[in-house]
Enzyme design. Structure first.
Site, mmCIF file in Angstrom:
data_model
loop_
_atom_site.group_PDB
_atom_site.id
_atom_site.type_symbol
_atom_site.label_atom_id
_atom_site.label_comp_id
_atom_site.label_asym_id
_atom_site.label_seq_id
_atom_site.Cartn_x
_atom_site.Cartn_y
_atom_site.Cartn_z
ATOM 1 N N SER A 10 0.835 -1.227 -0.008
ATOM 2 C CA SER A 10 -0.025 0.068 0.083
ATOM 3 C C SER A 10 0.949 1.470 0.123
ATOM 4 O O SER A 10 1.714 1.304 0.744
ATOM 5 C CB SER A 10 -0.860 0.041 1.200
ATOM 6 O OG SER A 10 -1.407 1.286 1.481
ATOM 7 N N HIS A 35 -1.371 -1.380 -4.250
ATOM 8 C CA HIS A 35 -2.412 -1.307 -3.505
ATOM 9 C C HIS A 35 -3.031 0.534 -3.150
ATOM 10 O O HIS A 35 -1.846 1.124 -2.674
ATOM 11 C CB HIS A 35 -2.504 -1.933 -2.249
ATOM 12 C CG HIS A 35 -4.078 -1.808 -1.378
ATOM 13 N ND1 HIS A 35 -5.048 -2.424 -1.643
ATOM 14 C CD2 HIS A 35 -4.290 -0.907 -0.430
ATOM 15 C CE1 HIS A 35 -5.964 -2.230 -1.000
ATOM 16 N NE2 HIS A 35 -5.597 -1.204 0.064
ATOM 17 N N ASP A 37 -4.870 3.613 -1.778
ATOM 18 C CA ASP A 37 -5.847 3.882 -0.629
ATOM 19 C C ASP A 37 -6.667 5.210 -0.952
ATOM 20 O O ASP A 37 -5.930 6.004 -0.651
ATOM 21 C CB ASP A 37 -5.179 3.748 0.849
ATOM 22 C CG ASP A 37 -5.007 2.454 0.994
ATOM 23 O OD1 ASP A 37 -6.026 1.378 0.989
ATOM 24 O OD2 ASP A 37 -4.090 2.127 1.376
ATOM 25 N N MET A 39 -9.179 8.119 -0.067
ATOM 26 C CA MET A 39 -9.731 8.275 1.296
ATOM 27 C C MET A 39 -10.562 9.900 0.943
ATOM 28 O O MET A 39 -9.680 10.775 0.550
ATOM 29 C CB MET A 39 -9.097 8.534 2.441
ATOM 30 C CG MET A 39 -8.415 7.048 2.914
ATOM 31 S SD MET A 39 -7.425 6.957 4.297
ATOM 32 C CE MET A 39 -6.477 5.675 4.400
ATOM 33 N N HIS A 68 -8.614 0.660 -3.715
ATOM 34 C CA HIS A 68 -9.643 0.566 -2.630
ATOM 35 C C HIS A 68 -10.181 1.965 -2.176
ATOM 36 O O HIS A 68 -9.475 2.792 -1.738
ATOM 37 C CB HIS A 68 -8.440 0.021 -1.246
ATOM 38 C CG HIS A 68 -9.162 0.126 0.020
ATOM 39 N ND1 HIS A 68 -8.809 -0.269 1.151
ATOM 40 C CD2 HIS A 68 -10.653 -0.030 0.205
ATOM 41 C CE1 HIS A 68 -9.584 -0.252 2.108
ATOM 42 N NE2 HIS A 68 -10.705 -0.065 1.663
ATOM 43 N N MET A 70 -12.571 4.264 -0.194
ATOM 44 C CA MET A 70 -12.829 4.736 1.051
ATOM 45 C C MET A 70 -13.601 5.910 0.811
ATOM 46 O O MET A 70 -13.338 6.930 1.560
ATOM 47 C CB MET A 70 -11.715 4.429 2.058
ATOM 48 C CG MET A 70 -11.228 2.976 2.501
ATOM 49 S SD MET A 70 -9.591 3.107 3.259
ATOM 50 C CE MET A 70 -8.680 3.045 1.914
ATOM 51 N N MET A 139 -11.138 -5.489 6.069
ATOM 52 C CA MET A 139 -10.428 -4.708 6.714
ATOM 53 C C MET A 139 -9.960 -5.358 8.261
ATOM 54 O O MET A 139 -10.760 -5.871 8.779
ATOM 55 C CB MET A 139 -10.944 -3.530 7.162
ATOM 56 C CG MET A 139 -11.299 -2.542 5.812
ATOM 57 S SD MET A 139 -9.790 -2.202 4.697
ATOM 58 C CE MET A 139 -8.769 -1.490 6.275
ATOM 59 N N GLY A 144 -8.487 4.211 7.470
ATOM 60 C CA GLY A 144 -8.222 5.650 7.653
ATOM 61 C C GLY A 144 -6.866 5.981 7.531
ATOM 62 O O GLY A 144 -6.357 7.088 7.189
ATOM 63 N N GLY A 146 -2.690 4.120 7.978
ATOM 64 C CA GLY A 146 -1.516 3.096 8.140
ATOM 65 C C GLY A 146 -1.051 2.848 9.650
ATOM 66 O O GLY A 146 -1.366 3.593 10.575
ATOM 67 N N ASP A 175 -6.333 -6.184 4.806
ATOM 68 C CA ASP A 175 -5.797 -5.055 4.769
ATOM 69 C C ASP A 175 -5.818 -4.413 6.051
ATOM 70 O O ASP A 175 -6.959 -4.134 6.935
ATOM 71 C CB ASP A 175 -6.712 -4.086 3.781
ATOM 72 C CG ASP A 175 -6.124 -2.746 3.528
ATOM 73 O OD1 ASP A 175 -5.069 -2.716 4.076
ATOM 74 O OD2 ASP A 175 -6.773 -1.879 2.722
ATOM 75 N N GLY A 176 -4.744 -4.159 6.726
ATOM 76 C CA GLY A 176 -4.410 -3.550 7.983
ATOM 77 C C GLY A 176 -3.536 -4.329 9.001
ATOM 78 O O GLY A 176 -4.082 -5.440 9.352
ATOM 79 N N GLY A 197 1.298 -1.755 4.296
ATOM 80 C CA GLY A 197 1.838 -0.670 4.073
ATOM 81 C C GLY A 197 2.959 -0.359 4.854
ATOM 82 O O GLY A 197 4.257 -0.411 4.569
HETATM 83 C C1 DX5 Z 1 -6.085 1.731 5.883
HETATM 84 C C2 DX5 Z 1 -5.972 1.349 4.315
HETATM 85 C C3 DX5 Z 1 -4.592 0.379 4.541
HETATM 86 C C4 DX5 Z 1 -3.232 0.664 5.137
HETATM 87 C C5 DX5 Z 1 -2.604 -0.421 5.461
HETATM 88 O O1 DX5 Z 1 -7.541 2.421 5.772
HETATM 89 O O2 DX5 Z 1 -6.926 0.754 3.753
HETATM 90 O O3 DX5 Z 1 -4.349 -0.016 3.064
HETATM 91 O O4 DX5 Z 1 -2.558 1.426 4.165
HETATM 92 O O5 DX5 Z 1 -1.513 0.052 6.439
HETATM 93 P P1 DX5 Z 1 -0.710 -0.847 7.384
HETATM 94 O O6 DX5 Z 1 -0.193 -2.097 6.295
HETATM 95 O O7 DX5 Z 1 0.585 0.064 7.760
HETATM 96 O O8 DX5 Z 1 -1.585 -1.363 8.411
HETATM 97 ZN ZN ZN Z 2 -6.412 -0.211 1.791
#
Ligand code: DX5
Ligand code: ZN
Length: 227
Positions: A10, A35, A37, A39, A68, A70, A139, A144, A146, A175-176, A197
């Site tokens: 990510s 990936h 993200d 938002m 992705h 959001m 998730m 929101g 990382g 993811d997460g 990420g």
């Molecule tokens: C959070 C994102 C994730 C995030 C993951 O809302 O959708 O993709 O970047 O980050 P890590 O791997 O640091 O949890």
């Molecule tokens: Zn994501």
């Protein structure tokens, strides 16, 4: 036959001042998908980037762009993300009342359709759209940001989703908080796509990225006895 293990870095954890270069870095470091993200400061309490930025970095890698969303609403923007170069477009089940329509719209644009569930959303939300999806993104943090801690309660949901999916050609993505420590838990439960990420970008150099991706992959393959 189980679906291949995919590692999807990510870029939320990348250096945004050098985004194109960072996409190329994680591509060369062995990332399978990129990936993205997106938002909106409304569906989630953070704002990142949209179609123009995705278009600008599209040339930095030939790997699949896994987008992705959001954002709520998502439907008015699906075409723009498709045109920007996203190959998989994932919407949240919680983002709007017409999930079935959103998924149809993504496929009508010629793209793979994904649906995502927040940690607190039950798997029953997607029971009647399974034939419209190519990917289910679960998730394991509240979306929101990382760098948050993995929520272990979701592992049981992965197992249930895997059962619901049966032999349909659907990827199960997590993811997460994915790390070499947490990856085996979700792979063992049936996931095959791992977004990461902070665990990928840790260290900050392309050499670190390669070692980090290799460590997550080895842990995932190990959980399948393929290591
Ligand atoms: C959070 C994102 C994730 C995030 C993951 O809302 O959708 O993709 O970047 O980050 P890590 O791997 O640091 O949890
Ligand atoms: Zn994501």
């Amino acid at each position: 036959m189980s679906r291949p293990i995919i590692i999807a870095p990510s870029i939320l954890s990348a250096d945004f001042s050098r985004l194109g270069e960072e996409v190329a870095n994680v591509d060369k470091a062995g990332g399978d998908w990129i990936h993205l993200d997106v938002m909106d400061g409304h569906f989630v309490p953070n704002i990142t980037f949209g179609p123009p930025v995705i278009k600008a970095i599209r040339g930095a890698s030939k790997k699949l762009f896994d987008c992705h969303l959001m954002i709520a609403p998502a439907d008015p923007y699906l075409e723009a993300f498709a045109e920007a170069g996203a190959e998989i477009i994932t919407v949240h089940a919680e983002a709007g009342p017409h999930l079935d329509r959103s998924l149809q719209a993504i496929r009508a644009l010629g793209k793979k359709a994904g649906v995502s569930l927040n940690p607190g959303t039950p798997e029953s939300e997607i029971a009647y759209v399974l034939d419209r999806v190519d990917l289910i993104l679960l998730m394991t943090v509240n979306p929101g940001f990382g760098g948050q801690a993995f929520i272990p309660a979701v592992v049981e949901k992965v197992r249930r989703i895997k059962e619901m999916v049966g032999d349909r050609p659907i990827d199960i993505e997590i993811d997460g908080g994915v790390t070499p420590q947490t990856a085996p838990l979700v792979v063992e439960a049936g996931a095959n796509v791992l977004v990461a990420g902070s665990a990928v970008f840790k260290g900050g150099t392309p050499k670190d990225y390669a070692a980090n991706i290799a460590a997550i992959r080895a842990a995932a393959l190990g959980a399948r006895g393929e290591g």
